[in-house]
Scaffold this active site. Structure first.
Site, PDB file in Angstrom:
ATOM      1  N   VAL A   7     -10.104  -8.896   8.407  1.00 54.90           N
ATOM      2  CA  VAL A   7      -8.649  -8.880   8.330  1.00 54.90           C
ATOM      3  C   VAL A   7      -8.210  -8.494   6.918  1.00 54.90           C
ATOM      4  O   VAL A   7      -8.375  -9.268   5.970  1.00 54.90           O
ATOM      5  CB  VAL A   7      -8.066 -10.264   8.692  1.00 54.90           C
ATOM      6  CG1 VAL A   7      -6.549 -10.223   8.675  1.00 54.90           C
ATOM      7  CG2 VAL A   7      -8.588 -10.738  10.040  1.00 54.90           C
ATOM      8  N   ASN A   9      -5.012  -6.627   4.374  1.00 55.75           N
ATOM      9  CA  ASN A   9      -3.549  -6.740   4.307  1.00 55.75           C
ATOM     10  C   ASN A   9      -2.831  -5.664   5.109  1.00 55.75           C
ATOM     11  O   ASN A   9      -1.682  -5.853   5.489  1.00 55.75           O
ATOM     12  CB  ASN A   9      -3.080  -6.714   2.851  1.00 55.75           C
ATOM     13  CG  ASN A   9      -3.311  -8.044   2.175  1.00 55.75           C
ATOM     14  OD1 ASN A   9      -2.621  -9.013   2.450  1.00 55.75           O
ATOM     15  ND2 ASN A   9      -4.313  -8.115   1.310  1.00 55.75           N
ATOM     16  N   THR A  10      -3.493  -4.541   5.396  1.00 55.91           N
ATOM     17  CA  THR A  10      -2.868  -3.459   6.163  1.00 55.91           C
ATOM     18  C   THR A  10      -3.454  -3.351   7.570  1.00 55.91           C
ATOM     19  O   THR A  10      -2.729  -3.189   8.541  1.00 55.91           O
ATOM     20  CB  THR A  10      -3.049  -2.115   5.426  1.00 55.91           C
ATOM     21  OG1 THR A  10      -2.542  -2.262   4.092  1.00 55.91           O
ATOM     22  CG2 THR A  10      -2.287  -0.993   6.130  1.00 55.91           C
ATOM     23  N   ASN A  11      -4.787  -3.448   7.672  1.00 59.21           N
ATOM     24  CA  ASN A  11      -5.459  -3.259   8.959  1.00 59.21           C
ATOM     25  C   ASN A  11      -6.458  -4.367   9.247  1.00 59.21           C
ATOM     26  O   ASN A  11      -7.064  -4.926   8.325  1.00 59.21           O
ATOM     27  CB  ASN A  11      -6.228  -1.929   8.963  1.00 59.21           C
ATOM     28  CG  ASN A  11      -5.302  -0.729   9.080  1.00 59.21           C
ATOM     29  OD1 ASN A  11      -4.432  -0.686   9.936  1.00 59.21           O
ATOM     30  ND2 ASN A  11      -5.497   0.239   8.211  1.00 59.21           N
ATOM     31  N   GLY A 107     -11.806 -12.721  -3.048  1.00 55.20           N
ATOM     32  CA  GLY A 107     -11.428 -12.350  -1.683  1.00 55.20           C
ATOM     33  C   GLY A 107     -12.646 -12.304  -0.762  1.00 55.20           C
ATOM     34  O   GLY A 107     -13.718 -11.824  -1.144  1.00 55.20           O
ATOM     35  N   ASP A 109     -13.299 -10.446   1.698  1.00 55.48           N
ATOM     36  CA  ASP A 109     -13.799  -9.082   1.941  1.00 55.48           C
ATOM     37  C   ASP A 109     -14.738  -8.624   0.828  1.00 55.48           C
ATOM     38  O   ASP A 109     -15.744  -7.952   1.074  1.00 55.48           O
ATOM     39  CB  ASP A 109     -12.634  -8.086   2.133  1.00 55.48           C
ATOM     40  CG  ASP A 109     -11.583  -8.126   1.025  1.00 55.48           C
ATOM     41  OD1 ASP A 109     -11.589  -9.060   0.187  1.00 55.48           O
ATOM     42  OD2 ASP A 109     -10.735  -7.207   0.991  1.00 55.48           O
ATOM     43  N   ASP A 129     -13.656  -0.628  -2.977  1.00 53.07           N
ATOM     44  CA  ASP A 129     -13.057  -0.772  -1.647  1.00 53.07           C
ATOM     45  C   ASP A 129     -11.606  -0.298  -1.704  1.00 53.07           C
ATOM     46  O   ASP A 129     -10.764  -0.917  -2.351  1.00 53.07           O
ATOM     47  CB  ASP A 129     -13.148  -2.238  -1.190  1.00 53.07           C
ATOM     48  CG  ASP A 129     -12.748  -2.416   0.275  1.00 53.07           C
ATOM     49  OD1 ASP A 129     -11.983  -1.573   0.809  1.00 53.07           O
ATOM     50  OD2 ASP A 129     -13.192  -3.398   0.896  1.00 53.07           O
ATOM     51  N   THR A 184       7.343  19.988  -4.487  1.00 52.36           N
ATOM     52  CA  THR A 184       7.333  18.528  -4.657  1.00 52.36           C
ATOM     53  C   THR A 184       6.156  17.881  -3.917  1.00 52.36           C
ATOM     54  O   THR A 184       5.439  17.051  -4.481  1.00 52.36           O
ATOM     55  CB  THR A 184       8.671  17.946  -4.153  1.00 52.36           C
ATOM     56  OG1 THR A 184       9.732  18.598  -4.851  1.00 52.36           O
ATOM     57  CG2 THR A 184       8.749  16.455  -4.408  1.00 52.36           C
TER      58      THR A 184
HETATM   59  N1  LIG Z   1      -8.360   6.409   8.813  1.00 50.83           N
HETATM   60  C1  LIG Z   1      -7.406   6.433   7.882  1.00 50.83           C
HETATM   61  N2  LIG Z   1      -6.831   7.590   7.500  1.00 50.83           N
HETATM   62  C2  LIG Z   1      -5.887   7.618   6.568  1.00 50.83           C
HETATM   63  N3  LIG Z   1      -5.434   6.541   5.933  1.00 50.83           N
HETATM   64  C3  LIG Z   1      -5.947   5.391   6.261  1.00 50.83           C
HETATM   65  C4  LIG Z   1      -6.959   5.251   7.257  1.00 50.83           C
HETATM   66  N4  LIG Z   1      -7.294   3.976   7.346  1.00 50.83           N
HETATM   67  C5  LIG Z   1      -6.531   3.331   6.460  1.00 50.83           C
HETATM   68  N5  LIG Z   1      -5.716   4.170   5.814  1.00 50.83           N
HETATM   69  C6  LIG Z   1      -4.769   3.825   4.757  1.00 50.83           C
HETATM   70  O1  LIG Z   1      -5.540   3.240   3.726  1.00 50.83           O
HETATM   71  C7  LIG Z   1      -4.874   2.130   3.191  1.00 50.83           C
HETATM   72  C8  LIG Z   1      -5.769   0.944   3.229  1.00 50.83           C
HETATM   73  O2  LIG Z   1      -6.169   0.671   4.533  1.00 50.83           O
HETATM   74  P1  LIG Z   1      -7.314  -0.378   4.829  1.00 50.83           P
HETATM   75  O3  LIG Z   1      -8.594   0.092   4.233  1.00 50.83           O
HETATM   76  O4  LIG Z   1      -7.331  -0.669   6.272  1.00 50.83           O
HETATM   77  O5  LIG Z   1      -6.748  -1.605   3.984  1.00 50.83           O
HETATM   78  P2  LIG Z   1      -6.895  -3.177   4.148  1.00 50.83           P
HETATM   79  O6  LIG Z   1      -8.367  -3.478   4.194  1.00 50.83           O
HETATM   80  O7  LIG Z   1      -6.231  -3.701   2.922  1.00 50.83           O
HETATM   81  O8  LIG Z   1      -6.183  -3.580   5.396  1.00 50.83           O
HETATM   82  C9  LIG Z   1      -3.597   1.943   3.995  1.00 50.83           C
HETATM   83  O9  LIG Z   1      -2.540   2.440   3.214  1.00 50.83           O
HETATM   84  C10 LIG Z   1      -3.805   2.770   5.232  1.00 50.83           C
HETATM   85  O10 LIG Z   1      -2.595   3.340   5.663  1.00 50.83           O
HETATM   86  C1  LIG Z   2      -7.865  -7.977  -3.702  1.00 51.43           C
HETATM   87  C2  LIG Z   2      -7.478  -8.123  -2.246  1.00 51.43           C
HETATM   88  C3  LIG Z   2      -5.971  -8.250  -2.143  1.00 51.43           C
HETATM   89  C4  LIG Z   2      -7.935  -6.863  -1.479  1.00 51.43           C
HETATM   90  O1  LIG Z   2      -7.490  -6.963  -0.150  1.00 51.43           O
HETATM   91  P1  LIG Z   2      -7.296  -5.693   0.828  1.00 51.43           P
HETATM   92  O2  LIG Z   2      -6.891  -4.533  -0.007  1.00 51.43           O
HETATM   93  O3  LIG Z   2      -8.646  -5.470   1.487  1.00 51.43           O
HETATM   94  O4  LIG Z   2      -6.275  -6.097   1.829  1.00 51.43           O
HETATM   95  C5  LIG Z   2      -8.218  -9.357  -1.607  1.00 51.43           C
HETATM   96  O5  LIG Z   2      -9.585  -9.229  -1.764  1.00 51.43           O
HETATM   97  C6  LIG Z   2      -7.742 -10.654  -2.191  1.00 51.43           C
HETATM   98  O6  LIG Z   2      -6.701 -11.164  -1.838  1.00 51.43           O
HETATM   99  N1  LIG Z   2      -8.542 -11.222  -3.142  1.00 51.43           N
HETATM  100  C7  LIG Z   2      -8.248 -12.465  -3.805  1.00 51.43           C
HETATM  101  C8  LIG Z   2      -8.256 -12.291  -5.285  1.00 51.43           C
HETATM  102  C9  LIG Z   2      -9.598 -11.906  -5.887  1.00 51.43           C
HETATM  103  O7  LIG Z   2     -10.489 -11.373  -5.212  1.00 51.43           O
HETATM  104  O8  LIG Z   2      -9.771 -12.175  -7.091  1.00 51.43           O
HETATM  105  K   LIG Z   3     -10.731  -4.314   3.281  1.00 52.64           K
END
Ligand SMILES: Nc1ncnc2c1ncn2[C@@H]1O[C@H](COP(=O)(O)OP(=O)(O)O)[C@@H](O)[C@H]1O
Ligand SMILES: CC(C)(COP(=O)(O)O)[C@@H](O)C(=O)NCCC(=O)O
Ligand SMILES: [K+]
Length: 255
Positions: A7, A9-11, A107, A109, A129, A184
């Site tokens: 899980v 923050n976005t996906n 975190g 992850d 990541d 742009t």
């Molecule tokens: N397959 C993809 N193609 C393009 N953009 C993506 C794809 N997957 C995720 N993103 C973009 O990458 C960013 C991070 O996504 P993700 O790795 O899922 O983040 P998190 O682990 O924080 O949920 C987001 O802005 C998302 O829109």
């Molecule tokens: C840095 C993060 C926000 C990354 O999360 P993601 O981008 O995968 O959604 C997450 O690992 C988190 O909340 N970490 C806690 C703070 C730390 O790792 O120091």
């Molecule tokens: K992640």
């Protein structure tokens, strides 16, 4: 088979492992307003599309950096799978030696990525990541998790740009034809893509200067392939690093 959920923050990235093999994977939005029943129906649909049922699943493991969603997800596991999921956190063995001021702060992850990468590539390592945030983790030659850097992610940085500058549009993050943009959209694409490549190279170079040995650089997350294509500093792109780490930690905690 086991069901793994990462899980972010976005996906939310979901996977089903049979032994060490990732058989199926899916990506859904991290909707903090969904209920256990809505998550349950979504998972049932994804499963049924592949001919799977919830009865095929013997165990579930979740890593989350979004606490408010966990109530609904854990309830979903109990109601639709009749399984209490393992959740990365207190009480779960990862085997990782964490040298953060407060190890609980790292975190989930980042921990799971480190477990998978150490197993597959050894140490020293730098893991990048590309998620909502871009995280950099340094693992030393003794496989200790030493810490790292957290920067705003590519997606949210791009969003900030068009939200705060009236004449800048929402753009697709792709490689522009030229670093010298003639309009742009391509100027923004050049700034974002090459700006990010520069960030990665700058941070990795500085981390390597402190490292003992020559760390291997592993990239994961949604936008990893795009950046890795533009830089020789990324050695491996592994889009399923987190899912792999979850499968490994699940097995480690069964005994
Ligand atoms: N397959 C993809 N193609 C393009 N953009 C993506 C794809 N997957 C995720 N993103 C973009 O990458 C960013 C991070 O996504 P993700 O790795 O899922 O983040 P998190 O682990 O924080 O949920 C987001 O802005 C998302 O829109
Ligand atoms: C840095 C993060 C926000 C990354 O999360 P993601 O981008 O995968 O959604 C997450 O690992 C988190 O909340 N970490 C806690 C703070 C730390 O790792 O120091
Ligand atoms: K992640």
């Amino acid at each position: 088979m086991i069901f793994v959920l990462d899980v972010g923050n976005t996906n939310i990235v979901l996977g089903v492992y049979e032994g060490e093999k990732l058989k199926y994977h899916w990506r859904i939005g991290t909707d903090r307003t969904k209920t256990e029943d809505e998550f349950g129906m979504m998972v049932k649909q994804l499963f049924s599309y592949e001919g799977l049922t919830t009865k095929d699943i013997d165990g579930i493991i979740i890593s989350s950096v979004v606490p408010p969603i966990m109530y609904a997800l854990e309830k979903m596991c109990k109601k639709y799978f009749n399984i209490t999921p393992m959740v990365i956190g207190p009480g779960i063995k990862t085997g990782l030696n964490i040298k953060y001021d407060n190890p609980k702060e790292v975190g989930a992850d980042r921990i799971v990525n480190a477990v998978a990468a150490i197993d597959m590539y050894g140490g020293p390592l730098i893991i990048v990541d590309f998620g909502t945030a871009t995280t950099y983790c340094y693992i030393n030659e003794e496989k200790q998790y030493m810490g790292g850097a957290i920067a705003p992610g590519i997606g949210i940085s791009t969003e900030a740009l068009y939200n705060r500058a009236s004449k800048l549009p929402r753009i697709e993050i792709v490689k522009p034809n030229n670093i010298i943009g003639k309009n742009t959209v391509s100027a923004m694409q050049a700034g974002i893509l090459y700006g990010y490549v520069g960030q990665v190279e700058g941070i990795v170079t500085r981390m390597k200067a402190q490292a003992v040995g020559n760390p291997k650089v592993i990239a994961t997350g949604g936008l990893a392939p795009l950046i890795a294509n533009e830089s020789t500093m990324i050695d491996v792109v592994d889009p399923f690093l987190t899912l792999k780490g979850l499968q490994m930690i699940y097995t480690k905690n069964l005994e």
